[in-house]
Design a protein around this motif. Structure first.
Motif, PDB file in Angstrom:
ATOM      1  N   SER A 150       0.956  -1.142   0.006  1.00 38.10           N
ATOM      2  CA  SER A 150       0.168  -0.017   0.053  1.00 38.10           C
ATOM      3  C   SER A 150       0.759   1.141  -0.035  1.00 38.10           C
ATOM      4  CB  SER A 150      -0.940  -0.025   1.271  1.00 38.10           C
ATOM      5  OG  SER A 150      -1.421   1.259   1.559  1.00 38.10           O
ATOM      6  N   THR A 151       0.348   2.395  -0.666  1.00 36.19           N
ATOM      7  CA  THR A 151       0.962   3.699  -0.566  1.00 36.19           C
ATOM      8  C   THR A 151       1.204   4.041   1.022  1.00 36.19           C
ATOM      9  OG1 THR A 151      -0.983   4.900  -0.768  1.00 36.19           O
ATOM     10  CG2 THR A 151       0.245   4.589  -2.843  1.00 36.19           C
ATOM     11  N   SER A 152       0.360   3.523   1.797  1.00 34.79           N
ATOM     12  CA  SER A 152       0.459   3.876   3.137  1.00 34.79           C
ATOM     13  C   SER A 152       1.655   3.152   3.877  1.00 34.79           C
ATOM     14  CB  SER A 152      -0.780   3.288   4.003  1.00 34.79           C
ATOM     15  OG  SER A 152      -2.114   3.824   3.549  1.00 34.79           O
ATOM     16  N   GLY A 153       2.101   2.120   3.101  1.00 28.14           N
ATOM     17  CA  GLY A 153       3.423   1.603   3.957  1.00 28.14           C
ATOM     18  C   GLY A 153       4.711   2.249   2.985  1.00 28.14           C
ATOM     19  N   LEU A 154       4.358   2.483   1.802  1.00 26.11           N
ATOM     20  CA  LEU A 154       5.632   3.104   1.068  1.00 26.11           C
ATOM     21  C   LEU A 154       6.057   4.452   1.515  1.00 26.11           C
ATOM     22  CD1 LEU A 154       5.192   1.923  -2.579  1.00 26.11           C
ATOM     23  CD2 LEU A 154       6.576   0.741  -0.994  1.00 26.11           C
ATOM     24  N   TYR A 155       4.641   5.036   1.786  1.00 26.95           N
ATOM     25  CA  TYR A 155       4.997   6.645   2.007  1.00 26.95           C
ATOM     26  C   TYR A 155       4.488   7.169   3.320  1.00 26.95           C
ATOM     27  CZ  TYR A 155       5.069   6.173  -3.145  1.00 26.95           C
ATOM     28  OH  TYR A 155       5.685   5.739  -4.215  1.00 26.95           O
ATOM     29  N   GLY A 156       3.589   6.321   4.076  1.00 24.57           N
ATOM     30  CA  GLY A 156       3.053   6.576   5.276  1.00 24.57           C
ATOM     31  C   GLY A 156       1.912   7.288   5.278  1.00 24.57           C
ATOM     32  N   ASN A 157       0.989   7.161   6.193  1.00 22.00           N
ATOM     33  CA  ASN A 157      -0.501   7.983   6.131  1.00 22.00           C
ATOM     34  C   ASN A 157      -0.925   7.900   7.572  1.00 22.00           C
ATOM     35  OD1 ASN A 157      -2.683   9.152   5.106  1.00 22.00           O
ATOM     36  ND2 ASN A 157      -3.613   7.165   4.851  1.00 22.00           N
ATOM     37  N   PHE A 158      -1.300   9.275   8.014  1.00 25.38           N
ATOM     38  CA  PHE A 158      -1.985   9.496   8.990  1.00 25.38           C
ATOM     39  C   PHE A 158      -2.833   8.261   9.679  1.00 25.38           C
ATOM     40  CE2 PHE A 158      -3.933  11.272  12.686  1.00 25.38           C
ATOM     41  CZ  PHE A 158      -3.132  12.126  13.302  1.00 25.38           C
ATOM     42  N   GLY A 159      -2.971   7.946  10.793  1.00 20.54           N
ATOM     43  CA  GLY A 159      -3.790   7.054  11.279  1.00 20.54           C
ATOM     44  C   GLY A 159      -3.630   5.340  11.129  1.00 20.54           C
ATOM     45  N   GLN A 160      -2.393   5.269  10.365  1.00 21.20           N
ATOM     46  CA  GLN A 160      -2.385   3.924   9.766  1.00 21.20           C
ATOM     47  C   GLN A 160      -1.175   3.076  10.071  1.00 21.20           C
ATOM     48  OE1 GLN A 160      -3.581   4.121   5.395  1.00 21.20           O
ATOM     49  NE2 GLN A 160      -5.478   3.097   6.168  1.00 21.20           N
ATOM     50  N   ALA A 161      -0.622   3.431  11.235  1.00 29.42           N
ATOM     51  CA  ALA A 161       0.701   2.975  11.696  1.00 29.42           C
ATOM     52  C   ALA A 161       0.771   1.608  11.602  1.00 29.42           C
ATOM     53  CB  ALA A 161       1.217   3.504  12.957  1.00 29.42           C
ATOM     54  N   ASN A 162      -0.246   0.886  12.284  1.00 33.21           N
ATOM     55  CA  ASN A 162      -0.459  -0.698  12.091  1.00 33.21           C
ATOM     56  C   ASN A 162      -0.418  -1.420  10.769  1.00 33.21           C
ATOM     57  OD1 ASN A 162      -2.806   0.321  11.564  1.00 33.21           O
ATOM     58  ND2 ASN A 162      -3.944  -0.873  13.314  1.00 33.21           N
ATOM     59  N   TYR A 163      -1.282  -0.620  10.024  1.00 32.34           N
ATOM     60  CA  TYR A 163      -1.375  -1.071   8.665  1.00 32.34           C
ATOM     61  C   TYR A 163      -0.091  -0.760   7.747  1.00 32.34           C
ATOM     62  CZ  TYR A 163      -3.852  -1.042   3.998  1.00 32.34           C
ATOM     63  OH  TYR A 163      -4.223  -1.112   2.771  1.00 32.34           O
ATOM     64  N   SER A 164       0.480   0.453   7.905  1.00 33.35           N
ATOM     65  CA  SER A 164       1.522   0.742   6.986  1.00 33.35           C
ATOM     66  C   SER A 164       2.769  -0.367   7.444  1.00 33.35           C
ATOM     67  CB  SER A 164       2.075   2.018   7.544  1.00 33.35           C
ATOM     68  OG  SER A 164       1.185   3.000   7.381  1.00 33.35           O
ATOM     69  N   ALA A 165       2.900  -0.538   8.823  1.00 34.65           N
ATOM     70  CA  ALA A 165       4.140  -1.590   9.086  1.00 34.65           C
ATOM     71  C   ALA A 165       3.774  -2.901   8.487  1.00 34.65           C
ATOM     72  CB  ALA A 165       3.953  -1.708  10.544  1.00 34.65           C
ATOM     73  N   ALA A 166       2.421  -3.513   8.499  1.00 35.43           N
ATOM     74  CA  ALA A 166       2.114  -4.740   8.023  1.00 35.43           C
ATOM     75  C   ALA A 166       2.433  -4.639   6.420  1.00 35.43           C
ATOM     76  CB  ALA A 166       0.801  -4.940   8.123  1.00 35.43           C
ATOM     77  N   LYS A 167       1.985  -3.751   5.581  1.00 37.21           N
ATOM     78  CA  LYS A 167       2.225  -3.548   4.164  1.00 37.21           C
ATOM     79  C   LYS A 167       3.467  -3.301   3.882  1.00 37.21           C
ATOM     80  CE  LYS A 167      -2.239  -3.701   2.564  1.00 37.21           C
ATOM     81  NZ  LYS A 167      -2.427  -5.324   2.251  1.00 37.21           N
ATOM     82  N   MET A 168       4.535  -2.613   4.625  1.00 36.79           N
ATOM     83  CA  MET A 168       5.925  -2.619   4.268  1.00 36.79           C
ATOM     84  C   MET A 168       6.610  -4.004   4.692  1.00 36.79           C
ATOM     85  SD  MET A 168       7.033  -0.558   2.597  1.00 36.79           S
ATOM     86  CE  MET A 168       8.754   0.059   1.884  1.00 36.79           C
ATOM     87  N   GLY A 169       6.193  -4.743   5.660  1.00 39.05           N
ATOM     88  CA  GLY A 169       6.468  -6.021   5.927  1.00 39.05           C
ATOM     89  C   GLY A 169       6.353  -6.942   4.778  1.00 39.05           C
ATOM     90  N   LEU A 170       5.368  -6.690   4.169  1.00 36.62           N
ATOM     91  CA  LEU A 170       4.906  -7.512   2.854  1.00 36.62           C
ATOM     92  C   LEU A 170       5.915  -7.373   1.720  1.00 36.62           C
ATOM     93  CD1 LEU A 170       1.084  -7.454   3.076  1.00 36.62           C
ATOM     94  CD2 LEU A 170       2.423  -9.506   3.192  1.00 36.62           C
ATOM     95  N   VAL A 171       6.501  -6.104   1.670  1.00 35.28           N
ATOM     96  CA  VAL A 171       7.521  -5.827   0.813  1.00 35.28           C
ATOM     97  C   VAL A 171       8.857  -6.657   1.146  1.00 35.28           C
ATOM     98  CG1 VAL A 171       9.052  -4.135  -0.311  1.00 35.28           C
ATOM     99  CG2 VAL A 171       6.708  -3.384   0.180  1.00 35.28           C
ATOM    100  N   GLY A 172       9.093  -6.526   2.327  1.00 33.68           N
ATOM    101  CA  GLY A 172      10.311  -7.391   2.738  1.00 33.68           C
ATOM    102  C   GLY A 172      10.346  -8.998   2.522  1.00 33.68           C
TER     103      GLY A 172
END
Ligand code: NAI
Length: 319
Positions: A150-172
């Protein structure tokens, strides 16, 4: 140009009862694939379950003359979803990890439960399902996997720290699965979609929501999963009828000491900061091996006393 077909292929799409997953399932089925339509059928926040979402999409596919079977398991029990594919169709060729939920809260308000559930569905669910499919892919020397970031993982998004972390984890996860799968003709790529769905209906203005139809992303995902596509380990952002590859850009950087025996001082870091963060002539590295090669070059320069950055800072020259 002849149609790209998936005849004889078995495609598993998780979270295929709605949104993006539904459009993927319909497209693959329309091109000859047998499709496992997985969906837990719960709420947007991951609570509840129902067989209705998956059943509706299976019926849609069958009405159009396609072949599909429903699966109602949660992706955290990914092995059961792959078993559904094997039990019904005898094989699996493509796995689209797409199921997802949201539990948006500003960082300080995230509870352990919000954190754990998001990581479980996105990250562990993709791990479990992919790990169950991997030996099947390996045996047949063929497999195509998609992770959904998600762009929330790649670039961050207010209110989505839990989701951003999971989505960037998927990139790894995808980066390493791509490396381990390569020799067995197993490719793993990442889609970063932006589309109208129940996950985005209250965060997008209505005209934008209307324009960003999920069907516009399905062909990008389908191509990435076709046998003719050689892409592996790529991050592909897509939405609104556009797609493009994303890569992490690394600055040319600066060498922070003059020779191998000198330590690095905080003052030198401060002095060279503009060079450290100057991405103008940056490069996208393709592997961990390239990182090591670049570091060996740095050590070589230190050994030879060929350090321009610090000397130039001290001389006040540019180059
Ligand atoms: P959606 O809510 O329409 O579809 C997600 C589906 O996953 C739902 O049908 C839901 O029942 C299912 N699901 C949820 N938890 C599950 C579980 N544990 N096991 C099996 N199925 C489960 O949402 P959308 O937008 O189609 O999302 C699809 C994926 O794309 C998600 O991973 C989402 O995070 C991702 N994404 C979507 C974006 C967008 O703009 N719509 C942006 C970035 C990422």
């Amino acid at each position: 140009m002849s149609d790209l077909r998936f005849d004889g292929r078995v495609v598993v799409v998780t979270g295929a009862g709605a949104g993006l997953g539904r459009t993927y399932a319909l497209l693959f089925a329309s091109r000859g694939a047998k499709v496992v339509v997985n969906d837990l059928g719960g709420g947007r926040d991951g609570d509840g379950k129902s067989s209705k979402a998956a059943d509706n999409v299976v019926n849609e596919i069958k009405t159009r003359g396609g072949t599909a079977v429903a699966d109602y398991n949660s992706v955290v029990e990914g092995e059961k979803i792959i078993k559904t594919a094997i039990d019904n169709f005898g094989r699996v060729d493509v796995l689209i990890n797409n199921a997802g939920i949201l539990r948006d809260k500003s960082f300080m308000k995230i509870t352990d439960h919000d954190w754990d559930l998001i990581q479980a569905v996105h990250l562990k669910g993709s791990f479990k399902t992919t790990q169950a499919a991997f030996p099947v892919f390996k045996k047949q020397n063929y497999g195509r996997i998609i992770m959904t970031a998600s762009t929330s993982g790649l670039y961050g998004n207010f209110g989505q720290a839990n989701y951003s972390a999971a989505k960037m984890g998927l990139v790894g996860l995808a980066n390493t699965v791509a490396i381990e799968g390569e020799r067995y003709n197993i490719h793993c790529n990442i889609i970063v979609p932006t589309a109208a769905s129940r996950l985005t209906q209250d965060i997008m203005p209505p005209d934008l929501f209307e324009a960003l139809k999920p069907d516009l992303i399905a062909p990008v995902v389908a191509y990435l999963c076709h046998e003719s596509c050689l892409e592996n380990g790529a991050i592909i952002e897509s939405g609104g009828g556009w797609a493009g590859k994303c890569q992490i850009l690394r600055a040319n950087g600066a060498i922070l000491r003059k020779n191998l025996t000198e330590d690095v001082s905080i003052e030198n870091v401060q002095k060279l900061w503009e060079q450290i963060i100057d991405t103008k002539n940056g490069k996208c590295l393709g592997s961990g091996r390239e990182v090591v090669i670049a570091l060996v070059e740095v050590l070589e320069k230190l050994r030879n006393g060929d350090i321009k950055s610090i000397q130039n800072e001290e001389d006040g020259t540019d180059e």
